[in-house]
Design a protein around this motif. Structure first.
Motif, PDB file in Angstrom:
ATOM      1  N   SER A 283       0.839  -1.142  -0.117  1.00 47.66           N
ATOM      2  CA  SER A 283      -0.040   0.105   0.059  1.00 47.66           C
ATOM      3  C   SER A 283       0.884   1.261  -0.009  1.00 47.66           C
ATOM      4  O   SER A 283       0.311   2.174  -0.574  1.00 47.66           O
ATOM      5  CB  SER A 283      -1.023   0.036   1.073  1.00 47.66           C
ATOM      6  OG  SER A 283      -1.722   1.323   1.352  1.00 47.66           O
TER       7      SER A 283
ATOM      8  N   TYR B 120      -5.370  -1.122   4.335  1.00 46.15           N
ATOM      9  CA  TYR B 120      -4.353  -1.138   3.392  1.00 46.15           C
ATOM     10  C   TYR B 120      -5.167  -1.977   2.056  1.00 46.15           C
ATOM     11  O   TYR B 120      -4.595  -1.897   0.918  1.00 46.15           O
ATOM     12  CB  TYR B 120      -3.226  -2.182   3.453  1.00 46.15           C
ATOM     13  CG  TYR B 120      -2.596  -2.050   4.944  1.00 46.15           C
ATOM     14  CD1 TYR B 120      -2.214  -0.782   5.185  1.00 46.15           C
ATOM     15  CD2 TYR B 120      -2.710  -2.957   5.969  1.00 46.15           C
ATOM     16  CE1 TYR B 120      -1.688  -0.415   6.499  1.00 46.15           C
ATOM     17  CE2 TYR B 120      -2.403  -2.546   7.233  1.00 46.15           C
ATOM     18  CZ  TYR B 120      -1.683  -1.619   7.440  1.00 46.15           C
ATOM     19  OH  TYR B 120      -1.072  -1.449   8.759  1.00 46.15           O
ATOM     20  N   ALA B 121      -6.008  -2.420   2.201  1.00 46.14           N
ATOM     21  CA  ALA B 121      -6.976  -3.210   1.171  1.00 46.14           C
ATOM     22  C   ALA B 121      -8.495  -3.189   1.174  1.00 46.14           C
ATOM     23  O   ALA B 121      -8.940  -2.858   2.165  1.00 46.14           O
ATOM     24  CB  ALA B 121      -6.587  -4.460   1.415  1.00 46.14           C
TER      25      ALA B 121
END
Length: 204
Positions: free
Chosen positions: A89, A111-112
């Motif tokens: 990220s 991050y996702a």
């Protein structure tokens, strides 16, 4: 981490359907779904042990800044996965994680984007529906449906567990798409009907 494969293809599902994507498929799963796309990846022993540095180098070599982490069930390897995703990220990667909805995912949400696959009756398995409360606006929920029982289940869960993220109804490959589409058309719900693009065009 136990890695089953790393490869490049088109994203076949979800909010980024059709985009070129690097897939990181981790080995090992805690379910045995009837409609599993990759039964060979269910056993952790099916994977090859790779360090985070090795995985990072292989991902970078794919030449795309979009990564999908899938399995198996990738969140079984949370302790090693979370730091890797943090690094990716920071390097500017857009990241999706496909999960079966049995393991909390809050640690990786910074991050996702989460794609939670809520298991319908025909799968033979169950997801933890309490996790739907953690789905954010950048996340998504998928219901893989094969028949009317699955559609009824999806309908009730979508009504009783509203989420700010996208909701997809994904017919099982080879099922009666037209009948499923007709049923979904009758719903007054914020859902999208989606066929699996990668299976339609015959790629991994």
């Amino acid at each position: 981490m136990q890695v089953f494969e790393i490869f490049s293809s088109f994203q076949g599902e979800g909010r980024r359907q059709g985009m070129r994507c690097c897939f990181l498929r981790l080995a090992g799963c805690n379910l045995g779904c009837r409609w599993c796309d990759t039964p060979d990846a269910r056993a952790a022993a099916a994977g090859k042990e790779l360090s985070s540095a090795d995985i990072l180098n292989r991902i970078e070599a794919m030449g795309t800044r979009y990564l999908c982490v899938t399995g198996g069930e990738p969140l079984l390897q949370m302790d090693e996965l979370a730091p890797l995703l943090r690094e990716l990220s920071a390097r500017g990667y857009a990241i999706d994680i496909e999960t079966n909805g049995t393991i909390p995912f809050c640690l990786v949400q910074p991050y996702a984007s989460i794609s939670m696959d809520v298991k319908c009756p025909s799968s033979g398995e169950q997801s933890d529906l309490t996790l739907l409360a953690d789905i954010g606006s950048e996340d998504s929920v998928k219901y893989v449906v094969a028949d009317n029982a699955d559609l009824e289940y999806a309908y009730e869960q979508i009504r009783s567990h509203p989420v700010p993220g996208a909701i997809f109804i994904s017919p099982v490959y080879g099922s009666d798409y037209a009948q499923i589409a007709e049923t979904v058309m009758e719903w007054d719900l914020p859902v999208r009907l989606q066929l699996q693009l990668h299976k339609q065009i015959g790629v991994k």
